[in-house]
Design a protein around this motif. Structure first.
Motif, mmCIF file in Angstrom:
data_model
loop_
_atom_site.group_PDB
_atom_site.id
_atom_site.type_symbol
_atom_site.label_atom_id
_atom_site.label_comp_id
_atom_site.label_asym_id
_atom_site.label_seq_id
_atom_site.Cartn_x
_atom_site.Cartn_y
_atom_site.Cartn_z
ATOM 1 N N ALA A 57 0.886 -1.211 0.162
ATOM 2 C CA ALA A 57 0.001 0.032 -0.143
ATOM 3 C C ALA A 57 1.053 1.181 0.243
ATOM 4 C CB ALA A 57 -0.929 0.012 1.391
ATOM 5 N N LEU A 58 1.838 1.197 0.903
ATOM 6 C CA LEU A 58 2.859 2.373 0.742
ATOM 7 C C LEU A 58 3.568 2.475 -0.291
ATOM 8 C CD1 LEU A 58 3.823 4.774 2.571
ATOM 9 C CD2 LEU A 58 5.444 3.271 3.546
ATOM 10 N N ASP A 59 3.928 1.626 -0.873
ATOM 11 C CA ASP A 59 4.940 1.554 -2.139
ATOM 12 C C ASP A 59 3.900 2.238 -3.272
ATOM 13 O OD1 ASP A 59 7.146 0.680 -0.735
ATOM 14 O OD2 ASP A 59 6.769 -1.300 -1.792
ATOM 15 N N LEU A 60 2.595 1.694 -3.112
ATOM 16 C CA LEU A 60 1.687 2.106 -4.283
ATOM 17 C C LEU A 60 1.403 3.495 -4.242
ATOM 18 C CD1 LEU A 60 -0.241 1.468 -6.884
ATOM 19 C CD2 LEU A 60 -2.091 1.024 -4.933
ATOM 20 N N PHE A 61 1.033 4.123 -3.147
ATOM 21 C CA PHE A 61 0.659 5.450 -2.670
ATOM 22 C C PHE A 61 1.732 6.471 -3.076
ATOM 23 C CE2 PHE A 61 -2.386 3.674 0.539
ATOM 24 C CZ PHE A 61 -3.370 3.334 -0.381
ATOM 25 N N ALA A 62 2.886 5.919 -2.626
ATOM 26 C CA ALA A 62 4.111 6.629 -2.739
ATOM 27 C C ALA A 62 4.711 6.826 -4.417
ATOM 28 C CB ALA A 62 5.333 6.305 -2.033
ATOM 29 N N THR A 63 4.255 5.602 -5.006
ATOM 30 C CA THR A 63 4.509 5.740 -6.142
ATOM 31 C C THR A 63 3.724 6.804 -7.204
ATOM 32 O OG1 THR A 63 5.769 3.809 -6.379
ATOM 33 C CG2 THR A 63 4.961 4.374 -8.497
ATOM 34 N N ASP A 67 4.895 10.021 -8.938
ATOM 35 C CA ASP A 67 4.834 10.006 -10.573
ATOM 36 C C ASP A 67 3.658 11.146 -11.072
ATOM 37 O OD1 ASP A 67 7.015 8.274 -10.786
ATOM 38 O OD2 ASP A 67 5.705 6.704 -11.208
ATOM 39 N N SER A 68 2.639 11.129 -10.261
ATOM 40 C CA SER A 68 1.461 11.957 -10.601
ATOM 41 C C SER A 68 1.313 13.436 -9.917
ATOM 42 C CB SER A 68 0.012 11.170 -10.525
ATOM 43 O OG SER A 68 -0.267 11.434 -9.112
ATOM 44 N N GLY A 69 2.093 13.567 -8.850
ATOM 45 C CA GLY A 69 1.919 14.784 -8.002
ATOM 46 C C GLY A 69 0.673 14.977 -7.378
ATOM 47 N N GLY A 93 -7.076 -1.279 8.560
ATOM 48 C CA GLY A 93 -6.523 -0.410 9.458
ATOM 49 C C GLY A 93 -4.978 0.316 9.182
ATOM 50 N N VAL A 94 -4.417 -0.745 8.838
ATOM 51 C CA VAL A 94 -2.936 -0.443 8.527
ATOM 52 C C VAL A 94 -2.650 0.401 7.239
ATOM 53 C CG1 VAL A 94 -0.705 -1.624 7.517
ATOM 54 C CG2 VAL A 94 -1.784 -2.678 9.499
ATOM 55 N N VAL A 95 -3.731 -0.108 6.138
ATOM 56 C CA VAL A 95 -3.498 0.633 4.903
ATOM 57 C C VAL A 95 -4.133 2.121 5.164
ATOM 58 C CG1 VAL A 95 -4.695 0.803 2.692
ATOM 59 C CG2 VAL A 95 -3.512 -1.400 3.505
ATOM 60 N N LEU A 96 -5.391 2.117 5.886
ATOM 61 C CA LEU A 96 -6.071 3.530 5.949
ATOM 62 C C LEU A 96 -5.179 4.395 6.802
ATOM 63 C CD1 LEU A 96 -9.613 2.301 5.918
ATOM 64 C CD2 LEU A 96 -8.236 2.990 3.999
ATOM 65 N N GLN A 97 -4.297 3.852 7.813
ATOM 66 C CA GLN A 97 -3.614 4.765 8.653
ATOM 67 C C GLN A 97 -2.440 5.428 7.729
ATOM 68 O OE1 GLN A 97 -4.301 4.992 12.147
ATOM 69 N NE2 GLN A 97 -2.971 6.814 11.572
ATOM 70 N N LYS A 98 -1.937 4.754 6.601
ATOM 71 C CA LYS A 98 -1.047 5.325 5.844
ATOM 72 C C LYS A 98 -1.524 6.419 5.047
ATOM 73 C CE LYS A 98 1.848 1.251 5.795
ATOM 74 N NZ LYS A 98 2.563 1.523 7.073
#
Length: 149
Positions: A57-63, A67-69, A93-98
């Motif tokens: 999740a964190l990798d996806l959101f950060a990428t 890349d998109s801003g 919970g883990v994903v949404l907390q990020k």
């Protein structure tokens, strides 16, 4: 001759779409960048499960953010591992907390009527009452919600 501008007129709503492809691990995906009312939203199109744990999740959101801003995302229900909706697993919970920790906004779109659990339905209701994460039926609803918070 003093002509005052008409300030009561609303600006016309504009929607711009930009597309680019990204590869995150081995899952190719297309991200469309939508600009509505000067708010940019990244809409992820992929046939793959993209979020299986907190790290993915964190990798996806950060990428996507890099890349998109964009800091507002629309993902499909199918992008999440089934464990996400097994609240005892803790994945939701883990994903949404990020999302909350990194000050992002997320709309998850799909047919949530497939979940009959009272706890899942209560969870979805609570999230939809907040300002960070939304469970909605369509991309249009996601765009509207993310541009009006």
């Amino acid at each position: 001759m003093n002509a005052e501008p008409n300030l009561s007129k609303e600006k016309p709503k504009e929607e711009f779409h930009y597309s680019f492809k990204m590869e995150l691990t081995e899952s190719p995906m297309n991200v469309r960048k939508i600009n509505k009312n000067n708010i940019e939203i990244a809409v992820v199109d992929s046939n793959e499960t993209l979020i299986t744990d907190g790290s993915s999740a964190l990798d996806l959101f950060a990428t996507i953010q890099y890349d998109s801003g964009c800091d507002r995302f629309i993902l499909k229900l199918s992008h999440f591992a089934e464990d996400f909706f097994d609240l005892k697993s803790g994945l939701a919970g883990v994903v949404l907390q990020k999302i909350i920790n990194y000050r992002m906004k997320l709309a998850i779109i799909g047919d949530f009527s497939i979940y009959s659990s009272k706890s899942v339905n209560d969870f979805i209701y609570e999230m939809n009452s907040g300002k960070d994460v939304f469970f909605l039926n369509s991309e249009e609803e996601g765009i509207d919600r993310l541009t009006n918070i």
